[in-house]
Design an enzyme around this catalytic site. Structure first.
Site, short mmCIF file in Angstrom:
data_model
loop_
_atom_site.label_atom_id
_atom_site.label_comp_id
_atom_site.label_asym_id
_atom_site.label_seq_id
_atom_site.Cartn_x
_atom_site.Cartn_y
_atom_site.Cartn_z
N ASP A 172 0.84 -1.20 0.00
CA ASP A 172 0.00 0.00 0.00
C ASP A 172 0.87 1.25 0.00
O ASP A 172 1.15 1.81 -1.04
CB ASP A 172 -1.03 -0.02 1.14
CG ASP A 172 -0.47 -0.52 2.45
OD1 ASP A 172 0.72 -0.31 2.72
OD2 ASP A 172 -1.24 -1.10 3.23
N GLY A 174 4.00 1.45 0.55
CA GLY A 174 5.31 1.12 0.01
C GLY A 174 6.44 1.31 1.00
O GLY A 174 7.59 0.94 0.71
N ASP A 228 -4.87 -10.88 7.33
CA ASP A 228 -5.57 -10.91 8.61
C ASP A 228 -6.03 -9.54 9.08
O ASP A 228 -5.61 -8.50 8.56
CB ASP A 228 -4.66 -11.52 9.68
CG ASP A 228 -3.59 -10.52 10.14
OD1 ASP A 228 -3.51 -10.22 11.35
OD2 ASP A 228 -2.84 -10.03 9.28
#
Length: 252
Positions: A172, A174, A228
């Site tokens: 996302d 990075g 998760d």
């Protein structure tokens, strides 16, 4: 960045590849992205783009654990689509890196399923190809999330002797991947490549993208396929969007 990618690379005399993942959409595109760190253009092969308004699939069309019946909004990417896309990534990797000796570094915990399936696909392709890709597998654990928020602290566990191909499921911002790559580059591998199953479009992103991408998705918190929320939902086969009720139920 949550852990569901698979980084891969090799040692001083070998090549390397990283893998990441997340996303599903109704259309495909094949863009060219700017790599800010190296100031170079990286072509992402056959990136599967999922638009921001993609609503996902109704839950009642699929099977999933009953204990999550009120904790999910939708099935974002069905398991069968994930597997087909992973096989395509494996074929691209074999075409590009075939006949190299690589080490696969699996980024735990979220990346274990993507890594295992990607390696299995590569092995099947090697049995039916004139190319081969000898692989060793190692593991590293990254932790940077609390509830559904990325934290400033990144914990790296394992990988004291890095000569591997590594994989992660989600990219996302990075920032986590950049930290990991800096860590890996200290071992001076001949080449490093990254494969990611999912890449998120986030406002605070660094602009980093893996060499191999499964899906590009909107900035939604997804779970399942080993991804998760506070250790729950890893037992989902599909990639799903967690509901507000699910976030509150499993919040710590």
């Amino acid at each position: 960045m949550t852990s569901s990618t698979i980084p891969m690379w090799t040692g001083r005399e070998k090549s390397s590849i990283h893998s990441w993942g997340k996303g599903y959409s109704t259309s495909c595109r094949n863009p060219t992205w700017q790599d800010g760190n190296a100031n170079k253009q990286t072509r992402i092969k056959e990136l599967w783009f999922i638009p921001d308004d993609w609503p996902g699939h109704p839950l009642d069309l699929f099977t999933y654990p009953e204990h999550y019946s009120e904790d999910l909004d939708c099935v974002y990417i069905p398991h069968g689509v994930i597997m087909d896309r992973t096989e395509r990534l494996a074929r691209n990797i074999l075409d590009d890196l075939g006949d190299h000796d690589i080490v696969v570094l699996c980024v735990l915990k979220g990346g274990f399923q993507f890594c295992a399936d990607l390696v299995d696909c590569i092995k099947v392709l090697c049995r039916n190809s004139n190319k081969t890709l000898p692989m060793r597998v190692d593991f590293i654990r990254l932790k940077s999330y609390l509830n559904d928020q990325s934290t400033p602290d990144l914990h790296i566990v394992g990988a004291d002797n890095l000569s591997v191909l590594n994989g992660k499921a989600i990219v996302d911002t990075g920032k986590t991947m950049k930290t990991l790559l800096d860590h890996v580059e200290a071992f001076k591998p001949k080449m490093i490549k990254v494969a990611g199953l999912l890449v998120k479009r986030v406002p605070s992103g660094t602009g980093y993208l893996p060499d191999y991408v499964g899906f590009e998705i909107s900035n939604r918190f997804v779970v399942g396929y080993a991804l998760d929320y506070n250790e729950y939902f890893r037992d989902l086969n599909h990639i799903c969007v967690i509901s507000d009720r699910g976030k509150q139920k499993y919040k710590i």
